[in-house]
Motif scaffolding. Structure first.
Motif, PDB file in Angstrom:
ATOM      1  N   ARG A 125       8.727   0.746 -11.777  1.00  0.00           N
ATOM      2  CA  ARG A 125       9.419  -0.287 -11.765  1.00  0.00           C
ATOM      3  C   ARG A 125       8.482  -1.708 -11.785  1.00  0.00           C
ATOM      4  NH1 ARG A 125      11.971   0.568  -7.447  1.00  0.00           N
ATOM      5  NH2 ARG A 125      11.024  -1.126  -6.138  1.00  0.00           N
ATOM      6  N   LYS A 126       7.312  -1.758 -11.205  1.00  0.00           N
ATOM      7  CA  LYS A 126       6.738  -2.878 -11.020  1.00  0.00           C
ATOM      8  C   LYS A 126       5.958  -3.144 -12.392  1.00  0.00           C
ATOM      9  CE  LYS A 126       7.577  -4.557  -7.075  1.00  0.00           C
ATOM     10  NZ  LYS A 126       8.517  -5.875  -7.223  1.00  0.00           N
ATOM     11  N   LEU A 127       5.489  -1.688 -13.021  1.00  0.00           N
ATOM     12  CA  LEU A 127       4.994  -1.733 -14.377  1.00  0.00           C
ATOM     13  C   LEU A 127       5.797  -2.343 -15.483  1.00  0.00           C
ATOM     14  CD1 LEU A 127       3.148   1.750 -14.641  1.00  0.00           C
ATOM     15  CD2 LEU A 127       2.165  -0.537 -15.329  1.00  0.00           C
ATOM     16  N   ARG A 128       7.327  -1.750 -15.295  1.00  0.00           N
ATOM     17  CA  ARG A 128       8.176  -2.434 -16.426  1.00  0.00           C
ATOM     18  C   ARG A 128       8.518  -3.963 -16.149  1.00  0.00           C
ATOM     19  NH1 ARG A 128      10.520   1.418 -19.186  1.00  0.00           N
ATOM     20  NH2 ARG A 128      10.656   3.663 -18.349  1.00  0.00           N
ATOM     21  N   GLU A 129       8.398  -4.325 -14.705  1.00  0.00           N
ATOM     22  CA  GLU A 129       8.645  -5.592 -14.446  1.00  0.00           C
ATOM     23  C   GLU A 129       7.716  -6.576 -15.185  1.00  0.00           C
ATOM     24  OE1 GLU A 129       9.086  -6.232 -10.371  1.00  0.00           O
ATOM     25  OE2 GLU A 129      11.177  -5.148 -10.273  1.00  0.00           O
ATOM     26  N   PRO A 135       0.853  -1.221  -0.031  1.00  0.00           N
ATOM     27  CA  PRO A 135      -0.031  -0.030  -0.139  1.00  0.00           C
ATOM     28  C   PRO A 135       0.719   1.094  -0.075  1.00  0.00           C
ATOM     29  CG  PRO A 135      -0.095  -1.012   2.253  1.00  0.00           C
ATOM     30  CD  PRO A 135       0.769  -1.967   1.261  1.00  0.00           C
ATOM     31  N   PRO A 136       0.251   2.440  -0.493  1.00  0.00           N
ATOM     32  CA  PRO A 136       1.058   3.527  -0.549  1.00  0.00           C
ATOM     33  C   PRO A 136       1.467   4.114   0.835  1.00  0.00           C
ATOM     34  CG  PRO A 136      -0.997   3.918  -1.887  1.00  0.00           C
ATOM     35  CD  PRO A 136      -0.946   2.494  -1.117  1.00  0.00           C
ATOM     36  N   PRO A 137       2.585   4.856   0.954  1.00  0.00           N
ATOM     37  CA  PRO A 137       2.880   5.169   2.539  1.00  0.00           C
ATOM     38  C   PRO A 137       1.924   6.191   2.871  1.00  0.00           C
ATOM     39  CG  PRO A 137       4.381   6.192   0.873  1.00  0.00           C
ATOM     40  CD  PRO A 137       3.432   5.005   0.207  1.00  0.00           C
ATOM     41  N   VAL A 138       1.592   6.471   4.275  1.00  0.00           N
ATOM     42  CA  VAL A 138       0.706   7.536   5.031  1.00  0.00           C
ATOM     43  C   VAL A 138       1.359   8.562   4.823  1.00  0.00           C
ATOM     44  CG1 VAL A 138      -0.180   7.910   7.068  1.00  0.00           C
ATOM     45  CG2 VAL A 138      -0.029   5.538   6.532  1.00  0.00           C
ATOM     46  N   ARG A 139       0.668   9.571   4.348  1.00  0.00           N
ATOM     47  CA  ARG A 139       0.930  10.892   4.256  1.00  0.00           C
ATOM     48  C   ARG A 139      -0.328  11.973   5.040  1.00  0.00           C
ATOM     49  NH1 ARG A 139       3.743  14.268   0.827  1.00  0.00           N
ATOM     50  NH2 ARG A 139       2.665  16.338   0.504  1.00  0.00           N
ATOM     51  N   GLY A 140       0.286  12.680   5.875  1.00  0.00           N
ATOM     52  CA  GLY A 140      -0.555  13.617   6.552  1.00  0.00           C
ATOM     53  C   GLY A 140      -1.565  12.828   7.623  1.00  0.00           C
ATOM     54  N   GLY A 141      -1.158  11.736   8.241  1.00  0.00           N
ATOM     55  CA  GLY A 141      -2.024  10.970   9.010  1.00  0.00           C
ATOM     56  C   GLY A 141      -2.979  10.219   8.165  1.00  0.00           C
ATOM     57  N   ARG A 142      -3.228  10.154   6.841  1.00  0.00           N
ATOM     58  CA  ARG A 142      -4.081   9.451   6.162  1.00  0.00           C
ATOM     59  C   ARG A 142      -3.411   8.538   4.920  1.00  0.00           C
ATOM     60  NH1 ARG A 142      -8.757  13.092   3.701  1.00  0.00           N
ATOM     61  NH2 ARG A 142      -9.150  11.194   2.878  1.00  0.00           N
ATOM     62  N   GLN A 143      -3.760   7.412   5.036  1.00  0.00           N
ATOM     63  CA  GLN A 143      -3.245   6.622   3.723  1.00  0.00           C
ATOM     64  C   GLN A 143      -3.983   6.704   2.358  1.00  0.00           C
ATOM     65  OE1 GLN A 143      -3.516   2.205   3.741  1.00  0.00           O
ATOM     66  NE2 GLN A 143      -1.241   2.422   3.950  1.00  0.00           N
ATOM     67  N   PRO A 144      -3.389   7.179   1.577  1.00  0.00           N
ATOM     68  CA  PRO A 144      -4.148   7.455   0.266  1.00  0.00           C
ATOM     69  C   PRO A 144      -4.431   6.370  -0.609  1.00  0.00           C
ATOM     70  CG  PRO A 144      -1.757   8.056  -0.017  1.00  0.00           C
ATOM     71  CD  PRO A 144      -1.904   7.688   1.335  1.00  0.00           C
ATOM     72  N   GLY A 197       8.867   8.506  -4.278  1.00  0.00           N
ATOM     73  CA  GLY A 197       9.496   7.124  -4.236  1.00  0.00           C
ATOM     74  C   GLY A 197       8.354   5.898  -4.680  1.00  0.00           C
ATOM     75  N   TYR A 198       7.104   6.177  -4.143  1.00  0.00           N
ATOM     76  CA  TYR A 198       6.087   5.070  -4.567  1.00  0.00           C
ATOM     77  C   TYR A 198       5.931   5.182  -5.940  1.00  0.00           C
ATOM     78  CZ  TYR A 198       1.953   2.087  -3.932  1.00  0.00           C
ATOM     79  OH  TYR A 198       1.081   0.877  -3.639  1.00  0.00           O
ATOM     80  N   ARG A 199       5.720   6.424  -6.621  1.00  0.00           N
ATOM     81  CA  ARG A 199       5.429   6.589  -8.122  1.00  0.00           C
ATOM     82  C   ARG A 199       6.628   5.668  -8.659  1.00  0.00           C
ATOM     83  NH1 ARG A 199       4.240  11.939  -6.892  1.00  0.00           N
ATOM     84  NH2 ARG A 199       6.141  12.645  -7.959  1.00  0.00           N
ATOM     85  N   ARG A 200       7.884   5.863  -8.294  1.00  0.00           N
ATOM     86  CA  ARG A 200       9.000   5.374  -8.922  1.00  0.00           C
ATOM     87  C   ARG A 200       8.803   3.481  -8.695  1.00  0.00           C
ATOM     88  NH1 ARG A 200      11.984   9.586  -7.051  1.00  0.00           N
ATOM     89  NH2 ARG A 200      12.779   8.735  -5.151  1.00  0.00           N
ATOM     90  N   PHE A 201       8.300   3.297  -7.527  1.00  0.00           N
ATOM     91  CA  PHE A 201       8.033   1.909  -7.089  1.00  0.00           C
ATOM     92  C   PHE A 201       6.941   1.083  -8.301  1.00  0.00           C
ATOM     93  CE2 PHE A 201       4.956  -0.928  -5.218  1.00  0.00           C
ATOM     94  CZ  PHE A 201       5.722  -2.103  -4.913  1.00  0.00           C
ATOM     95  N   LEU A 202       6.038   1.994  -8.534  1.00  0.00           N
ATOM     96  CA  LEU A 202       5.097   1.697  -9.496  1.00  0.00           C
ATOM     97  C   LEU A 202       5.639   1.341 -10.950  1.00  0.00           C
ATOM     98  CD1 LEU A 202       1.703   3.768  -8.314  1.00  0.00           C
ATOM     99  CD2 LEU A 202       2.195   1.250  -7.741  1.00  0.00           C
TER     100      LEU A 202
END
Length: 477
Positions: A447-451, A405-414, A440-445
């Motif tokens: 990378r996974k898209l490419r894989e 899951p995406p990291p929590v930002r501002g106390g909420r998880q998007p 960082g999460y967009r780069r993770f996505l």
């Protein structure tokens, strides 16, 4: 039913209006790719007011305007909108048929713009009338298969209308009196431009079976012209030990692996475009335009020397332009074992963001491995054209987000509500979310898209649209 069950990747959504907006972005799997914008080339001899007219057509000040003739030297494209239809306006330098030196290159750029446009707008100074230059331009345009419009500029009021009638002699149809400076007649001219455009643009990459465009770019003296000469089997480009011999883009049809490609040899990029001056400045602009006009770029790097800032800047320029990418390490005949190991370390350190790019080790001097260029170009272009079906994309994304899951930002998880591939060339994905996604999460996505889906040799763009949670309606919880 809870609100949580109404939002998510399972394809449900509480507001039909929101789904309508999704439909505007997403394209069904069997839908045709987006239709490219038609192109209008604005041509004419120097100082007839082309750039002023371009600004008037755009409705904003974009093109550089100055009283001195010949300020515009390259063809420069701008996005325009009129009556709900988008199109591209290409401003060109003054066209003189018998020009010499730098102005000959300017004229060549203008002529190229005419040949690649869907319609041509010839601008004439009505106060001067038709000169020998306009007559020469008219002869070329009459032979072309493009719609041509004739704008009689600098007709600021009705007293100048009498000067317009003499322009019928050019044989290009009715001259339209306008004032680029004051806007007189510009609306009627724009209506005529839209009427002249074909239903679909002529220049569609790869659609007509024509040669695919390859830009050959790199810093000065890495062997671009030598490689082009090796590919064509002739002295197509001037080669000299002095860096920076090539100034203007040189087009060549090259047959590789049974397929014809259109290679464009470009000037070496020595400095940032903003800090370059003189001929180097205009050469840099032309190189940038060549990249944007290409479908795939081969970035040539001198494998016998350490990676430089210029090498990285050229690669960044290609990626930002959204073009497919092949990195060719030239002068491989000069690379020994020690240099090869050092180069691998430099690649791991400096080119970590473009690990997806195809790599080929070549020698323009000996012809080593140049035959491997065609397969890598095809792989990169196939990735550039790849479209992932929306259903498959969201199914894959649902599993990925559940596990990571995406990291929590501002106390909420998007939450990622929905995803679609908005376009190809390059593959561009739009994610609808309830909150901002960290870089960082967009780069993770990515990378996974490419894989999962490949995209070897093509940049991938991910755009996030944040959907703020709406207040509950009618007390619904």
């Amino acid at each position: 039913m809870t609100e949580e069950s109404l939002e998510g990747l399972d394809g449900t959504w509480s507001d039909e209006a929101e789904w309508a907006e999704f439909d505007e972005v997403s394209a069904p799997e069997d839908a045709a790719p987006p239709v490219p914008q038609p192109v209008l080339a604005v041509v004419g001899r120097p100082n007839v007011g082309k750039s002023t007219l371009v600004n008037r057509l755009l409705g904003r000040r974009e093109a550089v305007v100055q009283d001195t003739p010949g300020v515009t030297r390259d063809r420069v494209a701008y996005d325009a909108l009129w009556n709900g239809r988008r199109f591209t306006v290409v401003d060109t330098g003054g066209w003189e048929p018998d020009a010499k030196g730098l102005m000959a290159s300017v004229a060549a750029q203008a002529e190229l713009a005419m040949h690649t446009a869907d319609a041509v707008l010839l601008v004439v100074d009505a106060r001067v009338g038709a000169t020998e230059t306009e007559e020469a331009v008219a002869r070329v345009l009459r032979r072309s298969k493009r719609p041509v419009l004739l704008a009689a500029n600098k007709v600021d009021d009705q007293r100048g209308d009498a000067d317009v009638h003499s322009l019928w002699s050019l044989g290009l149809g009715e001259p339209m009196p306008i004032s680029a400076l004051h806007g007189r007649g510009s609306g009627d001219l724009l209506d005529a431009v839209l009427a002249a455009f074909p239903e679909t643009p002529r220049e569609v990459f790869g659609a007509s079976g024509g040669p695919r465009r390859v830009a050959l770019v790199g810093k000065p003296n890495v062997g671009k012209s030598s490689l082009l000469n090796k590919l064509t089997g002739e002295e197509r480009s001037v080669v000299h030990d002095v860096a920076g011999t090539t100034v203007d883009p040189v087009d060549s049809l090259v047959e590789l692996d049974g397929e014809v490609w259109r290679f464009v040899d470009t000037a070496g990029l020595r400095k940032r475009v903003k800090t370059a001056s003189g001929t180097e400045y205009y050469a840099s602009l032309r190189t940038k335009a060549a990249i944007e006009a290409a479908e795939v770029a081969i970035v040539l790097i001198d494998g016998s020397e350490p990676l430089s800032e210029q090498d990285l800047r050229v690669i960044t320029m290609v990626v930002e332009a959204g073009r497919a990418l092949v990195i060719a390490y030239n002068k491989w005949d000069l690379v020994d074992d020690d240099r090869r190991r050092q180069l691998e370390k430099e690649i791991d350190r400096e080119l970590v963001r473009v690990r997806w790019a195809e790599r080929v080790n070549v020698s323009a001097k000996t012809g080593r491995a140049v035959a491997k260029l065609a397969p890598t170009l095809r792989t990169a272009l196939d990735s550039w054209d790849t479209r992932v079906p929306t259903g498959r994309l969201n199914g894959w994304l649902s599993e990925l987000v559940a596990a990571n899951p995406p990291p929590v930002r501002g106390g909420r998880q998007p939450k990622i509500l929905f995803a679609t591939q908005a376009q190809t060339r390059p593959p561009t994905f739009v994610l609808f979310t309830t909150g901002f996604l960290e870089a960082g999460y967009r780069r993770f996505l990515e990378r996974k898209l490419r894989e999962t889906f490949g995209f070897v040799g093509s940049p991938v763009r991910i755009s996030v649209r944040v959907r703020e949670r709406k207040a509950a309606k009618g007390g619904r919880r």
